[in-house]
Design a protein around this motif. Sequence first.
Motif, PDB file in Angstrom:
ATOM      1  N   GLN A  27      10.127   4.259  -1.654  1.00  0.00           N
ATOM      2  CA  GLN A  27      11.456   3.652  -1.740  1.00  0.00           C
ATOM      3  C   GLN A  27      11.428   2.161  -1.454  1.00  0.00           C
ATOM      4  OE1 GLN A  27      14.321   5.431   0.903  1.00  0.00           O
ATOM      5  NE2 GLN A  27      15.944   3.954   0.402  1.00  0.00           N
ATOM      6  N   TYR A  28      10.723   1.773  -0.382  1.00  0.00           N
ATOM      7  CA  TYR A  28      10.757   0.377   0.050  1.00  0.00           C
ATOM      8  C   TYR A  28       9.564  -0.441  -0.438  1.00  0.00           C
ATOM      9  CZ  TYR A  28      14.317   2.131   3.262  1.00  0.00           C
ATOM     10  OH  TYR A  28      15.435   2.707   3.791  1.00  0.00           O
ATOM     11  N   GLY A  29       8.511   0.240  -0.878  1.00  0.00           N
ATOM     12  CA  GLY A  29       7.327  -0.479  -1.314  1.00  0.00           C
ATOM     13  C   GLY A  29       6.391  -0.774  -0.154  1.00  0.00           C
ATOM     14  N   PRO A  30       5.187  -1.272  -0.450  1.00  0.00           N
ATOM     15  CA  PRO A  30       4.199  -1.547   0.606  1.00  0.00           C
ATOM     16  C   PRO A  30       4.636  -2.693   1.509  1.00  0.00           C
ATOM     17  CG  PRO A  30       3.432  -2.384  -1.504  1.00  0.00           C
ATOM     18  CD  PRO A  30       4.675  -1.597  -1.789  1.00  0.00           C
ATOM     19  N   ASN A  31       4.102  -2.680   2.702  1.00  0.00           N
ATOM     20  CA  ASN A  31       4.387  -3.728   3.681  1.00  0.00           C
ATOM     21  C   ASN A  31       3.469  -4.924   3.396  1.00  0.00           C
ATOM     22  OD1 ASN A  31       5.261  -5.113   5.991  1.00  0.00           O
ATOM     23  ND2 ASN A  31       3.643  -4.182   7.234  1.00  0.00           N
ATOM     24  N   ALA A  32       3.792  -5.656   2.338  1.00  0.00           N
ATOM     25  CA  ALA A  32       2.960  -6.789   1.909  1.00  0.00           C
ATOM     26  C   ALA A  32       3.845  -7.825   1.244  1.00  0.00           C
ATOM     27  CB  ALA A  32       1.869  -6.327   0.947  1.00  0.00           C
ATOM     28  N   LEU A  33       3.354  -9.062   1.224  1.00  0.00           N
ATOM     29  CA  LEU A  33       4.101 -10.142   0.596  1.00  0.00           C
ATOM     30  C   LEU A  33       3.851 -10.138  -0.910  1.00  0.00           C
ATOM     31  CD1 LEU A  33       3.520 -13.106   3.079  1.00  0.00           C
ATOM     32  CD2 LEU A  33       5.381 -11.445   3.021  1.00  0.00           C
ATOM     33  N   ALA A  59      -3.339   1.644   7.526  1.00  0.00           N
ATOM     34  CA  ALA A  59      -3.277   0.268   7.051  1.00  0.00           C
ATOM     35  C   ALA A  59      -1.873  -0.279   7.262  1.00  0.00           C
ATOM     36  CB  ALA A  59      -3.646   0.206   5.569  1.00  0.00           C
ATOM     37  N   ALA A  60      -1.783  -1.543   7.681  1.00  0.00           N
ATOM     38  CA  ALA A  60      -0.476  -2.143   7.933  1.00  0.00           C
ATOM     39  C   ALA A  60       0.393  -2.127   6.687  1.00  0.00           C
ATOM     40  CB  ALA A  60      -0.659  -3.580   8.433  1.00  0.00           C
ATOM     41  N   SER A  61      -0.225  -2.163   5.514  1.00  0.00           N
ATOM     42  CA  SER A  61       0.543  -2.157   4.263  1.00  0.00           C
ATOM     43  C   SER A  61       1.259  -0.836   4.028  1.00  0.00           C
ATOM     44  CB  SER A  61      -0.380  -2.456   3.080  1.00  0.00           C
ATOM     45  OG  SER A  61      -1.405  -1.480   2.981  1.00  0.00           O
ATOM     46  N   GLU A  62       0.876   0.226   4.775  1.00  0.00           N
ATOM     47  CA  GLU A  62       1.486   1.539   4.595  1.00  0.00           C
ATOM     48  C   GLU A  62       2.634   1.809   5.563  1.00  0.00           C
ATOM     49  OE1 GLU A  62      -1.547   4.483   4.772  1.00  0.00           O
ATOM     50  OE2 GLU A  62      -2.741   3.609   3.136  1.00  0.00           O
ATOM     51  N   LEU A  63       2.949   0.836   6.409  1.00  0.00           N
ATOM     52  CA  LEU A  63       4.063   1.018   7.332  1.00  0.00           C
ATOM     53  C   LEU A  63       5.386   1.026   6.568  1.00  0.00           C
ATOM     54  CD1 LEU A  63       3.134  -1.279  10.357  1.00  0.00           C
ATOM     55  CD2 LEU A  63       2.974   1.214  10.200  1.00  0.00           C
TER      56      LEU A  63
END
Length: 292
Positions: A38-44, A131-135
Amino acid sequence: MSATDAKSPAVSGQRVTPLDEAAAKGLTEAEAARRLAQYGPNALIEHRVSALARLAHFFWGPIPWMIEVAAVLSAVVRHWPDFVVIMVMLVLNAAVGFWQEFKADNAIELLKRRLALQARVLRDGQWQDVAASELVPGDVISIKLGGIVPADVTLLDGDYLGVDQSALTGESLPVDKKPGDEAYSCSIAKQGEMTAVVTATGMNTFFGKTAHLVQQAKSASHFQRAVLKIGNFLILITIGLVVVIGLAALFRHDPLIETVQFALILTVASIPVALPAVLSVTMAVGAKSSLA
């Protein structure tokens, strides 16, 4: 409210309002996967420019225009040695500028890789490293001494946490945090340890919104404006002198080829051919010196 509902933060858009019960078991893996979709990966999100487009940029501007005009005039009067020298300088200027930007991009990529850290997250009642991107918003995480906060969070439980957020807010000293306070993505835990619930990820974090504003900023820097002023001034002076030469040659009935040759000499003499390369190298050396 059911027991299951009481153990999960209430989601409102991308922001999550944490509840004390959120620290009990955290999200389930299924719910985390749903929110990640829904929100997408935790990345820029980056807007990358192709290497060809970036290289073409160095052939566009006041000073490159002047060099290109000189090259065209050299070809018109068939001064091929001058044409070759001018083209070599034009390509050299572009190559130096392109190489400096390429190295800067590599440095940024290395920094981003270092920041792509693991996060200690509570899911299905068990602590695990992901991985932080999966938060996702609603995840319960542990923030420890020396760790980088992987997303915007609201602190839930713990005795003390000192956070260095100078890169985001400009504060020179670590800021003391207590339960209920917010901590921003990319800030660094300098003291203490706390659990927290993720409230925003990716481009919706404080850091992500700041990066988005920087990407959208179209205003030129003071240095860029100064260089443009130099180039525009030289263009206006050269055009004015070429017009005077042309009028004088027309009045005196001078041969056209001689007039073009004289205009070529004036144009080449008016161009600081090495200015782009010198500026690029000077700025690169200055940046390295400041980081040393």
